[in-house]
Every structure is written in C-alpha cells, then in structure tokens.
Design an enzyme around this catalytic site. Sequence first.
Site, short mmCIF file in Angstrom:
data_model
loop_
_atom_site.label_atom_id
_atom_site.label_comp_id
_atom_site.label_asym_id
_atom_site.label_seq_id
_atom_site.Cartn_x
_atom_site.Cartn_y
_atom_site.Cartn_z
N CYS A 38 68.53 49.94 -45.23
CA CYS A 38 68.80 49.12 -46.41
C CYS A 38 69.61 49.93 -47.43
O CYS A 38 69.36 51.12 -47.64
CB CYS A 38 67.49 48.67 -47.04
SG CYS A 38 67.75 47.77 -48.57
N GLU A 87 60.01 55.20 -44.51
CA GLU A 87 61.07 55.23 -45.55
C GLU A 87 61.03 56.57 -46.28
O GLU A 87 62.06 57.23 -46.47
CB GLU A 87 60.86 54.09 -46.55
CG GLU A 87 61.85 54.15 -47.71
CD GLU A 87 61.49 53.22 -48.86
OE1 GLU A 87 61.01 52.10 -48.62
OE2 GLU A 87 61.67 53.64 -50.02
N SER A 140 59.26 41.35 -45.08
CA SER A 140 59.69 41.27 -43.68
C SER A 140 58.99 40.13 -42.94
O SER A 140 58.90 40.14 -41.72
CB SER A 140 59.47 42.61 -42.99
OG SER A 140 58.22 43.14 -43.33
FE1 F3S Z 1 65.63 46.94 -48.99
FE2 F3S Z 1 63.91 46.40 -50.86
FE3 F3S Z 1 63.96 44.98 -48.69
S1 F3S Z 1 64.50 48.42 -50.16
S2 F3S Z 1 64.57 46.40 -47.13
S3 F3S Z 1 65.60 45.08 -50.21
S4 F3S Z 1 62.12 45.58 -49.77
#
Ligand code: F3S
Length: 291
Positions: free
Chosen positions: A105, A135, A272
Amino acid sequence: MEIIRAKHMGFCFGVAGAIDMCHKVLKDEENNGKKVYILGMLVHNENVVEELRKEGFELVEEEEILSGEDPLNPGDVIIIRAHGTTEEIYNILNKKKVKIYDATCVFVAKIRKTLVEKEKTGYNIVFIGDKNHPEVRGIISFGQKVQVCADLEELKKIEIDKNKKYCLLTQTTLNKKNLEKIKSYLENTHSNVKILDKICGATQVRQEAVEELAKVTDVVIVVGGKNSSNTKKLYDISNNFNSNTYLIQDDKDLDPEWLKGKKRIGITAGASTPEEIVINIENKIRGIFNA
Ligand code: F3S
C-alpha cells in the site's frame, strides 16, 4: 429490528488496489505460462485469500523464503502483499531473479521512505505499533536501529536521550485515541521527539465511524479476519462504547442469540473484508429475524 451500517467500512483503497493488481497479473502472466505466487496473505482475510487460491494463485510464506525452502524459480512471478515485506525478502527475491509485482500500500511505502530519510538525517526512530505485525516488521527492517513500542506504557520504559533528536512514526492502523495519549505525553515531557502521525485515512474514518455506530446501536457486529489489525482495533473501539460487540469472520460465525430482543444492529467491516461477506451476514440476520 433495524440493521445500521457504519458510515465508513469495508475494503480500503490499499486492499482494493492489491486485489486488482492480482487479477491483472494473473491474466498477463498465466498467458505467458508463468506460476504466480502471493507472498503470505495478500490481505488479512482468509475468505479473500481462499478465493485467490481458487483462481490459481499459490501462496509462499516469508519463512519458506528465508529458509531457502520455497518453491520459487527464476522467472516465477510473486506479488508482495498490501502490508509489504522486509528488506531481506526483497533482496532474496531479487537474487533469485523472481519477477516482483509490489502491491505494498502506498501509505506503508511512504512510512518506509520517511523512516529511511529521517535516519539519514540523524534522527533516532521510535515506532509505535505491533512488532509482530507484517507491516511493522517490513517497515522497520529498512531502518538501522528502530525502537518499537506497542503503546504509551512501553514508550515510557524506553530511554530517550535529551541530547539526541527522535522521530516517532506509527503503524497505519494504530488506534487514533492511543496516539493522542502518546502525543500529549511526549509534548509535555520530550520536546526532542518529532511526532509523525502515519495512521492512514481509511483507518481513521473507519475508527471514527465505528465509535459513532457503537453509541447508537444495541449490538455491533464487526466483520473481518482474525489476524487483521485494523479489524481488531474496530472491535476494541466498539467494545469500549458498547459491550455487545462481536467480531466474526463471516455469516457462519454469527450467533442469533446475540441479536434476540435487540432493536438496532450495527455492522462494520475491516479494511480487508469483501462486501459480499457483509451482505451474506445482513441477509442471514434478515432471514432469521424478518428484519
Ligand atoms: Fe493501506 Fe490503510 Fe488500507 S495503509 S492497505 S489504505 S488500511
């Protein structure tokens, strides 16, 4: 009975982008006769990962790559998950001449870049996050000497030298309120710590929305993967305001007993969690309670 959705929930920009990338890569590379691997869980949701497996992707774990027991051959294709990975894994993959597609990301990549830049300009890095989360492991691996603290309590235990300059960075999914506590502690005690709030926008709006939801509903159902950091934070925030909060992965985990006699059912989902899973849960509730 009424089902009320959080104002912001479900797939974030980073997850949607990673899944999109997978589909494009599979289409292109399968035509070239290549095997397409995904590094670990593309996103922290088992249902999503299972779907990807069915589509033809193979999973390879970091541990396999580190121990040299992975199935990767030169020319194979690998997609780096949304949370990113460690510098060591990138190096091994490059050495193996594996073709890398990077779905890290953009927010995670930016923190990594800031960390490297700040260290180069003489800052000592303090990182607030879960040191076991992929992460965090990925980001800090690009630093020379990073001190990781889970929360304010841990931060208070580390030594901060008044004569050195520090930069504080955060995991993208950190609880905003916990960061506020850390900020006010540091602002009052250590003026030599520069605080860079790196909580991503998607996380922040989802956290604010679940708080709002938990205050006006009788029950809150949080939908998401068991290992998903942002889902756990949504659960914790909701549970603070509404003790009838339940975390489930999909409709199979839903216990109708939780909802009996309740009028307002709140629902939210981690970054997600696919929309389809939320719809299945809503349909199950409507089916049982005629809502
Ligand atoms: Fe990126 Fe935030 Fe989603 S870091 S993967 S937009 S939870």
